[in-house]
Design an enzyme around this catalytic site. Structure first.
Site, PDB file in Angstrom:
ATOM      1  N   ILE A 203     -38.726 -19.736 -23.389  1.00  0.00           N
ATOM      2  CA  ILE A 203     -39.811 -18.743 -23.395  1.00  0.00           C
ATOM      3  C   ILE A 203     -39.361 -17.390 -22.819  1.00  0.00           C
ATOM      4  O   ILE A 203     -40.064 -16.399 -22.950  1.00  0.00           O
ATOM      5  CB  ILE A 203     -41.098 -19.249 -22.692  1.00  0.00           C
ATOM      6  CG1 ILE A 203     -40.933 -19.354 -21.180  1.00  0.00           C
ATOM      7  CG2 ILE A 203     -41.555 -20.570 -23.284  1.00  0.00           C
ATOM      8  CD1 ILE A 203     -42.263 -19.567 -20.452  1.00  0.00           C
TER       9      ILE A 203
ATOM     10  N   VAL B  22     -39.593 -23.653  -1.432  1.00  0.00           N
ATOM     11  CA  VAL B  22     -40.106 -22.985  -0.239  1.00  0.00           C
ATOM     12  C   VAL B  22     -38.979 -22.388   0.611  1.00  0.00           C
ATOM     13  O   VAL B  22     -39.099 -21.287   1.148  1.00  0.00           O
ATOM     14  CB  VAL B  22     -40.933 -23.975   0.621  1.00  0.00           C
ATOM     15  CG1 VAL B  22     -41.444 -23.311   1.882  1.00  0.00           C
ATOM     16  CG2 VAL B  22     -42.100 -24.524  -0.192  1.00  0.00           C
TER      17      VAL B  22
ATOM     18  N   SER C 280     -52.481 -22.938 -12.187  1.00  0.00           N
ATOM     19  CA  SER C 280     -52.358 -23.709 -10.942  1.00  0.00           C
ATOM     20  C   SER C 280     -53.505 -23.349 -10.009  1.00  0.00           C
ATOM     21  O   SER C 280     -54.020 -22.230 -10.050  1.00  0.00           O
ATOM     22  CB  SER C 280     -51.032 -23.361 -10.264  1.00  0.00           C
ATOM     23  OG  SER C 280     -51.017 -23.809  -8.934  1.00  0.00           O
TER      24      SER C 280
ATOM     25  N   TYR D 156     -45.191 -17.062  -6.992  1.00  0.00           N
ATOM     26  CA  TYR D 156     -45.703 -18.092  -7.891  1.00  0.00           C
ATOM     27  C   TYR D 156     -47.219 -17.921  -8.068  1.00  0.00           C
ATOM     28  O   TYR D 156     -47.742 -17.960  -9.186  1.00  0.00           O
ATOM     29  CB  TYR D 156     -45.385 -19.483  -7.325  1.00  0.00           C
ATOM     30  CG  TYR D 156     -45.807 -20.618  -8.219  1.00  0.00           C
ATOM     31  CD1 TYR D 156     -45.066 -20.945  -9.353  1.00  0.00           C
ATOM     32  CD2 TYR D 156     -46.947 -21.373  -7.943  1.00  0.00           C
ATOM     33  CE1 TYR D 156     -45.450 -21.990 -10.189  1.00  0.00           C
ATOM     34  CE2 TYR D 156     -47.334 -22.416  -8.758  1.00  0.00           C
ATOM     35  CZ  TYR D 156     -46.581 -22.725  -9.884  1.00  0.00           C
ATOM     36  OH  TYR D 156     -46.969 -23.756 -10.710  1.00  0.00           O
ATOM     37  N   GLY D 157     -47.902 -17.714  -6.951  1.00  0.00           N
ATOM     38  CA  GLY D 157     -49.357 -17.540  -6.995  1.00  0.00           C
ATOM     39  C   GLY D 157     -49.768 -16.348  -7.854  1.00  0.00           C
ATOM     40  O   GLY D 157     -50.691 -16.444  -8.668  1.00  0.00           O
TER      41      GLY D 157
ATOM     42  N   LYS E 268     -49.345 -17.014 -11.510  1.00  0.00           N
ATOM     43  CA  LYS E 268     -50.396 -17.882 -12.052  1.00  0.00           C
ATOM     44  C   LYS E 268     -51.771 -17.190 -12.077  1.00  0.00           C
ATOM     45  O   LYS E 268     -52.618 -17.539 -12.901  1.00  0.00           O
ATOM     46  CB  LYS E 268     -50.451 -19.203 -11.271  1.00  0.00           C
ATOM     47  CG  LYS E 268     -49.211 -20.082 -11.481  1.00  0.00           C
ATOM     48  CD  LYS E 268     -48.998 -20.472 -12.946  1.00  0.00           C
ATOM     49  CE  LYS E 268     -47.946 -21.560 -13.110  1.00  0.00           C
ATOM     50  NZ  LYS E 268     -47.755 -21.964 -14.524  1.00  0.00           N
TER      51      LYS E 268
ATOM     52  N   ARG F 274     -46.164 -34.930  -8.542  1.00  0.00           N
ATOM     53  CA  ARG F 274     -44.783 -35.271  -8.139  1.00  0.00           C
ATOM     54  C   ARG F 274     -43.803 -34.914  -9.250  1.00  0.00           C
ATOM     55  O   ARG F 274     -43.626 -35.665 -10.214  1.00  0.00           O
ATOM     56  CB  ARG F 274     -44.680 -36.770  -7.819  1.00  0.00           C
ATOM     57  CG  ARG F 274     -45.440 -37.179  -6.569  1.00  0.00           C
ATOM     58  CD  ARG F 274     -45.191 -38.617  -6.178  1.00  0.00           C
ATOM     59  NE  ARG F 274     -45.755 -39.591  -7.104  1.00  0.00           N
ATOM     60  CZ  ARG F 274     -47.045 -39.950  -7.123  1.00  0.00           C
ATOM     61  NH1 ARG F 274     -47.914 -39.414  -6.283  1.00  0.00           N
ATOM     62  NH2 ARG F 274     -47.463 -40.849  -7.996  1.00  0.00           N
TER      63      ARG F 274
END
Length: 276
Positions: free
Chosen positions: A63, A96, A139, A193-194, A197, A231
């Protein structure tokens, strides 16, 4: 040209994407394409499903590569005359403890999760057949990241009139602000990431609105969803859901019956519409 219905899942070789492909192989009445960046890994995933007695087909898709996206578009157009189900699942996340500078994480994460997903939509949404279903995997982090934005940004991201161009400008601004080291001051949260999304969820709202304006009679339903904490390589072994459980909401949205007129343009988690 084949009259068989066709479903495509991006990032389908592992994790939630693989579980979505598996479920569609069992429930979708047509051809299911597992796509992956790496052809070898994609073929391996297809072979694994074969051992389970399931039939998935493979098509390469990166993508991040517009050429790769257009190749898939041309293939679908030629072979099927369009597309019935699109699940935009492909995405990345830095760990993280990753030591890459925040500005680098921001640029790389948004390139794939927001801009890559948007490019797939730009090329494939025009191919959606009547009663088509589009699922953009977002998310819950998009909600918490939205809460971490300034009031001004929250207002923009919640607006019912924001355009795709305005959203793209905001996503670019976030990346630029991280490079200048002013993203805190400019009201952004500390999660690349937040923010990526947030982009996916807001893009979904915009796309649904445009479908209402331009293709109302085609009954296409498009939603963003949160699979939950699953997971996978991305979320780690402590997450609460198995990949198959994570696939439940995306698959539910991908298989909404033809007489359904909702949800559309919503953010859905555990098969439930959540406030944005």
């Amino acid at each position: 040209m084949s009259s068989v219905p066709v479903a495509v899942v991006t990032g389908g070789n592992k994790g939630i994407g693989f579980a979505i492909v598996r479920a569609l192989c069992k429930q979708f009445p047509g051809d299911v394409y597992l796509t992956a960046r790496d052809a070898g890994r994609g073929q391996e995933a297809v072979a694994k499903l074969q051992q389970e007695g399931l039939r998935a087909l493979f098509h390469q898709l990166d993508i991040d590569d517009p050429k790769s996206i257009r190749a898939l578009r041309d293939f679908l157009k030629e072979k099927y005359g369009g597309l019935n189900v699109l699940v935009n699942n492909a995405g990345i996340a830095f760990k993280v403890h990753d030591t890459a500078p925040f500005a680098v994480q921001a640029e790389v994460t948004l390139k794939t999760n927001f801009f890559g997903t948007r490019n797939v939509c730009t090329e494939l949404l025009p191919l959606m057949k009547p009663y088509g279903r589009v699922v953009n995997v977002s998310s819950m982090v998009s909600s918490s990241a939205l809460g971490g934005c300034s009031q001004e940004l929250q207002q923009k991201f919640r607006s019912d009139t924001i355009t795709e161009e305005e959203l793209v400008q905001l996503m670019n601004k976030f990346v630029e602000d991280t490079k200048k080291g002013v993203h805190d001051k400019e009201g952004w949260p500390n999660t690349a990431y937040g923010v990526s999304k947030i982009g996916v969820t807001v893009l979904s709202r915009i796309q649904a609105r445009l479908l209402n304006e331009k293709r109302k009679g085609d009954h296409i339903l498009l939603n963003a969803c949160c699979p939950g904490w699953v997971r996978t390589d991305m979320a780690g072994p402590k997450a609460t859901k198995s990949p198959d459980e994570g696939a439940e909401t995306p698959v539910y949205l991908a298989l909404l019956p033809s007489d359904a007129d909702a949800p559309h343009g919503q953010f859905v988690s555990d098969k439930t519409v959540r406030p944005w």
